[in-house]
Design an enzyme around this catalytic site. Structure first.
Site, PDB file in Angstrom:
ATOM      1  N   CYS A   2       0.820  -1.212   0.000  1.00 51.98           N
ATOM      2  CA  CYS A   2       0.000   0.000   0.000  1.00 51.98           C
ATOM      3  C   CYS A   2       0.862   1.273   0.000  1.00 51.98           C
ATOM      4  CB  CYS A   2      -0.977   0.055   1.170  1.00 51.98           C
ATOM      5  SG  CYS A   2      -2.027  -1.409   1.321  1.00 51.98           S
ATOM      6  N   ARG A   3       0.261   2.340  -0.450  1.00 53.23           N
ATOM      7  CA  ARG A   3       0.811   3.690  -0.391  1.00 53.23           C
ATOM      8  C   ARG A   3      -0.332   4.610   0.007  1.00 53.23           C
ATOM      9  NH1 ARG A   3       6.184   3.635  -0.238  1.00 53.23           N
ATOM     10  NH2 ARG A   3       5.350   2.075   1.196  1.00 53.23           N
TER      11      ARG A   3
END
Length: 271
Positions: A2-3
């Site tokens: 994720c970001r």
């Protein structure tokens, strides 16, 4: 794994924050530069934003990759806000929760995202189930580690904890139960951003008059970007950024932890 990104400051279009920069969150969905775990964030995405005179944010979430959603491209072009939280997702485990598993999670004025993974999920987290009232467990927004982490954070907030303390308490509890976990958490009420760096990258960019961005990685090569040390809790608003060690139970920043123009004020009006 994720970001994510949060912003508070002068009103900007979603496109200016999330799509236009050369290494934007949009691009990080397929080409992150600093992601240590996973390579493609195509298992969902979401963005939440605030408008003046309404403390409850709007959200747009989808289960697929952000680059395949033409409706998001249209929204990003015209929607403007002075407070935003957005994320692109690389799933910890396969599941059927679809967009319910995509950050930002929300309750009332709060938006939340988790970049990382609870090691040994779900077995390792079982000792922490007792920390939640049964109704909170029955109200989980998805059957994922991130949704469970959000339930723990929200319970602390509803119990009266300030955002940094809520995040710090949850991170230390999860790290004790599942030591290999990566727990970069991001929380905002549209005025203040709170975040933790625990096992993955976290950066911030603060400039008087231009707002504050807290993100998994820089979206451009501006020298104003500063990396947050691991095992740190961050609190930010338009006035500045505070860093404090997560090992400190009181989460009380020292004068040396003040960055970017001094400590944030307790509460600022949303514009």
């Amino acid at each position: 794994m994720c970001r994510h990104l949060a912003y508070v400051g002068p009103e900007e279009s979603l496109g200016r924050l999330l799509v236009e920069p050369p290494h934007s969150l949009y691009r990080q969905s397929w080409a992150p530069r600093r992601q240590r775990h996973g390579t493609v964030n195509a298992d969902g995405f979401g963005v939440g934003w605030y408008v003046p005179d309404d403390p409850v944010p709007a959200r747009y979430r989808r289960a697929g990759p952000v680059w395949a959603d033409l409706s998001f491209a249209d929204l990003a072009r015209v929607v403007r806000s002075g407070a935003v939280l957005a994320a692109v997702r690389d799933a910890t485990l396969a599941g059927a929760d679809a967009e319910a598993a995509a950050a930002p999670f929300a309750a009332g004025e709060w938006l939340f995202s988790h970049n990382g993974a609870v090691a040994g999920w779900p077995d390792a987290a079982a000792p922490l189930v007792a920390a939640l009232p049964p109704v909170d467990l029955l109200s989980l927004q998805a059957r994922t580690d991130s949704a469970f982490v959000w339930a723990l954070v929200l319970h602390r907030l509803r119990s009266g904890d300030e955002p940094a303390r809520a995040l710090g308490t949850v991170v230390r509890s999860l790290a004790g139960a599942a030591p290999a976990s990566r727990l970069n958490l991001l929380l905002t009420d549209g005025v203040t951003i709170a975040a933790t760096a625990w096992g993955d990258s976290l950066w911030y960019r603060a400039e008087p008059g231009s707002g504050t961005v807290v993100a998994s990685e820089p979206y451009d090569d501006d020298p104003l970007w500063q990396e947050v040390p691991d095992r740190t809790v961050l609190t930010a608003n338009r006035a500045g950024v505070l860093l404090a060690p997560l090992e400190d139970p009181a989460l009380a920043p020292t004068p040396s932890s003040v960055r970017a123009g001094g400590p944030p004020s307790p509460k600022e009006p949303r514009t």
